[in-house]
Design a protein around this motif. Sequence first.
Motif, mmCIF file in Angstrom:
data_model
loop_
_atom_site.group_PDB
_atom_site.id
_atom_site.type_symbol
_atom_site.label_atom_id
_atom_site.label_comp_id
_atom_site.label_asym_id
_atom_site.label_seq_id
_atom_site.Cartn_x
_atom_site.Cartn_y
_atom_site.Cartn_z
ATOM 1 N N THR A 186 0.848 -1.196 0.000
ATOM 2 C CA THR A 186 0.000 0.000 0.000
ATOM 3 C C THR A 186 0.877 1.237 0.000
ATOM 4 O OG1 THR A 186 -1.720 -1.140 1.259
ATOM 5 C CG2 THR A 186 -1.773 1.268 1.256
ATOM 6 N N GLY A 187 0.557 2.188 -0.851
ATOM 7 C CA GLY A 187 1.279 3.449 -0.906
ATOM 8 C C GLY A 187 0.455 4.583 -0.320
ATOM 9 N N ILE A 188 1.035 5.339 0.622
ATOM 10 C CA ILE A 188 0.375 6.514 1.197
ATOM 11 C C ILE A 188 1.253 7.716 0.839
ATOM 12 C CG2 ILE A 188 -0.417 7.631 3.310
ATOM 13 C CD1 ILE A 188 -0.693 4.849 4.544
ATOM 14 N N MET A 189 0.771 8.513 -0.104
ATOM 15 C CA MET A 189 1.595 9.567 -0.675
ATOM 16 C C MET A 189 2.903 8.961 -1.184
ATOM 17 S SD MET A 189 0.897 12.790 1.920
ATOM 18 C CE MET A 189 1.598 13.968 0.758
ATOM 19 N N GLY A 190 2.784 7.767 -1.642
ATOM 20 C CA GLY A 190 3.903 7.019 -2.192
ATOM 21 C C GLY A 190 3.324 5.915 -3.056
ATOM 22 N N GLY A 191 4.092 4.897 -3.332
ATOM 23 C CA GLY A 191 3.525 3.868 -4.186
ATOM 24 C C GLY A 191 4.246 2.542 -4.148
ATOM 25 N N TYR A 192 3.501 1.516 -4.537
ATOM 26 C CA TYR A 192 4.015 0.167 -4.756
ATOM 27 C C TYR A 192 3.750 -0.157 -6.222
ATOM 28 C CZ TYR A 192 5.361 -1.991 -0.305
ATOM 29 O OH TYR A 192 6.031 -2.348 0.842
ATOM 30 N N SER A 193 4.761 -0.500 -6.964
ATOM 31 C CA SER A 193 4.552 -0.823 -8.381
ATOM 32 C C SER A 193 5.175 -2.173 -8.705
ATOM 33 C CB SER A 193 5.159 0.261 -9.277
ATOM 34 O OG SER A 193 6.563 0.355 -9.102
ATOM 35 N N GLY A 194 4.416 -2.972 -9.445
ATOM 36 C CA GLY A 194 4.869 -4.307 -9.800
ATOM 37 C C GLY A 194 5.543 -4.346 -11.152
ATOM 38 N N PRO A 195 6.079 -5.508 -11.518
ATOM 39 C CA PRO A 195 6.779 -5.618 -12.812
ATOM 40 C C PRO A 195 5.813 -5.424 -13.974
ATOM 41 C CG PRO A 195 6.444 -7.782 -11.838
ATOM 42 C CD PRO A 195 6.029 -6.790 -10.797
ATOM 43 N N GLY A 196 6.247 -4.684 -14.947
ATOM 44 C CA GLY A 196 5.424 -4.476 -16.135
ATOM 45 C C GLY A 196 5.645 -5.592 -17.140
ATOM 46 N N ASP A 197 5.356 -5.291 -18.394
ATOM 47 C CA ASP A 197 5.500 -6.304 -19.430
ATOM 48 C C ASP A 197 6.701 -6.058 -20.330
ATOM 49 O OD1 ASP A 197 4.635 -4.064 -20.719
ATOM 50 O OD2 ASP A 197 2.801 -4.951 -21.539
ATOM 51 N N LYS A 198 7.650 -5.206 -19.872
ATOM 52 C CA LYS A 198 8.834 -4.933 -20.676
ATOM 53 C C LYS A 198 9.630 -6.208 -20.913
ATOM 54 C CE LYS A 198 12.829 -1.857 -20.948
ATOM 55 N NZ LYS A 198 13.599 -0.767 -20.264
ATOM 56 N N VAL A 199 9.805 -7.003 -19.860
ATOM 57 C CA VAL A 199 10.400 -8.329 -19.979
ATOM 58 C C VAL A 199 9.320 -9.332 -19.587
ATOM 59 C CG1 VAL A 199 12.147 -9.918 -19.097
ATOM 60 C CG2 VAL A 199 12.732 -7.509 -19.457
ATOM 61 N N GLY A 226 7.254 7.484 -0.008
ATOM 62 C CA GLY A 226 8.339 6.683 -0.568
ATOM 63 C C GLY A 226 7.766 5.702 -1.575
ATOM 64 N N GLY A 227 8.557 4.794 -2.006
ATOM 65 C CA GLY A 227 8.053 3.857 -2.998
ATOM 66 C C GLY A 227 8.802 2.544 -3.008
ATOM 67 N N VAL A 228 8.094 1.515 -3.435
ATOM 68 C CA VAL A 228 8.672 0.188 -3.607
ATOM 69 C C VAL A 228 8.363 -0.239 -5.036
ATOM 70 C CG1 VAL A 228 8.611 -2.227 -2.888
ATOM 71 C CG2 VAL A 228 8.401 -0.407 -1.173
ATOM 72 N N ALA A 229 9.394 -0.580 -5.787
ATOM 73 C CA ALA A 229 9.211 -0.953 -7.184
ATOM 74 C C ALA A 229 9.810 -2.331 -7.429
ATOM 75 C CB ALA A 229 9.880 0.069 -8.103
ATOM 76 N N VAL A 230 9.035 -3.171 -8.109
ATOM 77 C CA VAL A 230 9.521 -4.485 -8.521
ATOM 78 C C VAL A 230 9.681 -4.463 -10.026
ATOM 79 C CG1 VAL A 230 9.088 -6.961 -8.551
ATOM 80 C CG2 VAL A 230 8.340 -5.597 -6.595
ATOM 81 N N GLU A 231 10.858 -4.828 -10.483
ATOM 82 C CA GLU A 231 11.153 -4.798 -11.920
ATOM 83 C C GLU A 231 11.625 -6.170 -12.365
ATOM 84 O OE1 GLU A 231 13.806 -2.193 -15.146
ATOM 85 O OE2 GLU A 231 14.147 -1.994 -12.990
ATOM 86 N N ARG A 232 11.138 -6.601 -13.508
ATOM 87 C CA ARG A 232 11.573 -7.874 -14.076
ATOM 88 C C ARG A 232 12.639 -7.622 -15.141
ATOM 89 N NH1 ARG A 232 8.826 -12.392 -13.575
ATOM 90 N NH2 ARG A 232 6.820 -11.321 -13.344
ATOM 91 N N LYS A 233 13.765 -8.271 -15.004
ATOM 92 C CA LYS A 233 14.851 -8.119 -15.971
ATOM 93 C C LYS A 233 15.333 -9.479 -16.426
ATOM 94 C CE LYS A 233 16.806 -3.717 -14.302
ATOM 95 N NZ LYS A 233 18.057 -3.070 -13.820
ATOM 96 N N ALA A 234 15.980 -9.495 -17.567
ATOM 97 C CA ALA A 234 16.565 -10.743 -18.068
ATOM 98 C C ALA A 234 17.677 -11.189 -17.135
ATOM 99 C CB ALA A 234 17.104 -10.534 -19.480
ATOM 100 N N LEU A 235 17.937 -12.482 -17.130
ATOM 101 C CA LEU A 235 19.010 -13.008 -16.309
ATOM 102 C C LEU A 235 20.337 -12.413 -16.751
ATOM 103 C CD1 LEU A 235 17.964 -16.772 -16.149
ATOM 104 C CD2 LEU A 235 17.534 -14.977 -14.472
#
Length: 204
Positions: free
Chosen positions: A159-172, A192-201
């Motif tokens: 949960t983001g309060i004046m901030g955010g949580y973002s999950g991996p998109g479809d870039k990878v 503040g924020g928490v971001a999850v990103e999906r990247k190639a190995l």
Amino acid sequence: MGELEPDPAQMRISDADRHRVAEILREAAGEGRLDLDELEERLGATYAARTYADLVPITLDLPVAGAATLPAQVSRAQASPVVPGPESESHVAILGGFDRKGVWIVPERLSVFAMMGGADLDLREAKFAAQEVVITVNCFMGGAQITVGPHVNVVMEGTGIMGGYSGPGDKVPAELDAGSPTVRVRGVAVWGGVAVERKALKRR
């Protein structure tokens, strides 16, 4: 009805096998291939290993000599992402940072608190202490970056309060199968924020 063939990758290892891999790691550190932090992490994973599959990723990015300690039938593709590991860990980053990368074991429950600081967790080369792990990140005027590979399922519950949580998109795109581990990301981000990103190995 024929007998099932045992999976060589799941065979139990001996102390001698662990010592051989540990020696490979020490030689790699002496050659400058690993720094002291990486050496410590990999030695810990080596002595926690139970099967040959557990040992495979520890020497994955080292010269081929490392693979000679394993049965020839054990391919790197057979390595299970789930290995014995800690049930829980807690870390704090206040006016500073916390990061984990390379070969390490994600505990079943990982908790991070960041206040005016940040956390950087790279799971692309990590193993998991359970098929589903929970990462709880609570941050205040701080944030966290979590990087996963294509074969990890991600569930966002923050949960983001004046901030955010973002999950991996479809870039990878995700490449999931029945053996894919799940990472469940929870917590609250205030300014503040928490971001999850999906990247190639990582390529070596």
